[in-house]
Write an enzyme that holds these catalytic residues in place. Structure first.
Site, PDB file in Angstrom:
ATOM      1  N   CYS A 154       0.840  -1.206   0.000  1.00 20.31           N
ATOM      2  CA  CYS A 154       0.000   0.000   0.000  1.00 20.31           C
ATOM      3  C   CYS A 154       0.870   1.249   0.000  1.00 20.31           C
ATOM      4  O   CYS A 154       2.013   1.230   0.458  1.00 20.31           O
ATOM      5  CB  CYS A 154      -0.874   0.060   1.253  1.00 20.31           C
ATOM      6  SG  CYS A 154      -2.076  -1.248   1.424  1.00 20.31           S
ATOM      7  N   ASP A 155       0.281   2.324  -0.488  1.00 17.17           N
ATOM      8  CA  ASP A 155       0.918   3.635  -0.361  1.00 17.17           C
ATOM      9  C   ASP A 155      -0.166   4.708  -0.385  1.00 17.17           C
ATOM     10  O   ASP A 155      -1.105   4.623  -1.179  1.00 17.17           O
ATOM     11  CB  ASP A 155       1.926   3.897  -1.477  1.00 17.17           C
ATOM     12  CG  ASP A 155       2.885   5.005  -1.072  1.00 17.17           C
ATOM     13  OD1 ASP A 155       3.916   4.690  -0.463  1.00 17.17           O
ATOM     14  OD2 ASP A 155       2.572   6.183  -1.319  1.00 17.17           O
ATOM     15  N   SER A 156      -0.031   5.690   0.491  1.00 15.55           N
ATOM     16  CA  SER A 156      -1.010   6.771   0.587  1.00 15.55           C
ATOM     17  C   SER A 156      -0.362   8.117   0.329  1.00 15.55           C
ATOM     18  O   SER A 156       0.783   8.354   0.726  1.00 15.55           O
ATOM     19  CB  SER A 156      -1.641   6.807   1.987  1.00 15.55           C
ATOM     20  OG  SER A 156      -2.322   5.621   2.271  1.00 15.55           O
TER      21      SER A 156
END
Length: 195
Positions: free
Chosen positions: A69-71
């Site tokens: 994941c990456d935000s």
């Protein structure tokens, strides 16, 4: 079969644990700045980062489900990642206080040769925080390693008036997206619940 979290994020780990899963934690080592430099769009950037993380780890766990994941926060058409310093945190909060922005959380979930890539998009309504609170929040160190310079589940929650979308995605990992990925692989969520 296990879930492998390709992240060192305590928030992502907390989400999975609260949802009944004790994942294997194997943070990915990828050059995020290089990936950002060649990505051309908002969703493309967070998805490319998530995919790089999942792919860096998935070959070590061919029989398990790997989650990367990456935000990043989209404000005024610009993607913003982690501020890293108190000064950058203060500047970010001066820009976003009292405004609305969109948090994008890219996901790449892999299982063997199968891969599911999607982005969770959530509207964030920031409170008009005072200068004193902005400086005090930056001084805690909490927002320095958080996309958008805030948390929803801890001290930063004081300064979020409301969100529109998936709360778990704001914290860093969308349970609904992971469920959809698992179902697309023919896997039930309950297979990962611990007793």
């Amino acid at each position: 079969m296990r879930i492998v979290l390709a992240s060192q994020s305590p928030s992502r780990l907390q989400i999975l644990r609260a949802a009944g899963v004790e994942p294997v934690v194997h943070p990915a080592d990828v050059d995020e700045r290089a990936i950002e430099a060649v990505s051309s769009g908002t969703e493309e950037t967070v998805e490319a980062l998530a995919a790089a993380k999942a792919r860096a780890v998935s070959e070590l766990y061919p029989d398990d489900v790997v989650i990367g994941c990456d935000s990043m926060l989209l404000l005024d058409g610009q993607l913003q990642g982690k501020p890293h310093t108190r000064e950058a945190t203060i500047e970010r909060w001066r820009a976003q206080a009292g405004r609305q922005a969109e948090l994008l959380t890219g996901h790449c979930i892999s299982y063997g040769a199968q891969e599911f890539i999607a982005t969770g998009r959530t509207q964030i309504h920031f409170a008009p925080a005072t200068e004193a609170d902005i400086k005090a929040y930056a001084a805690t160190g909490e927002p320095l390693q958080c996309a958008g310079a805030f948390t929803l589940e801890a001290l930063g929650g004081w300064f979020i008036d409301r969100i529109e979308g998936d709360p778990s995605s704001v914290i860093g990992l969308s349970l609904p997206l992971v469920r959809r990925a698992l179902y697309s692989f023919g896997v039930d969520v309950s297979e990962f619940w611990h007793s």
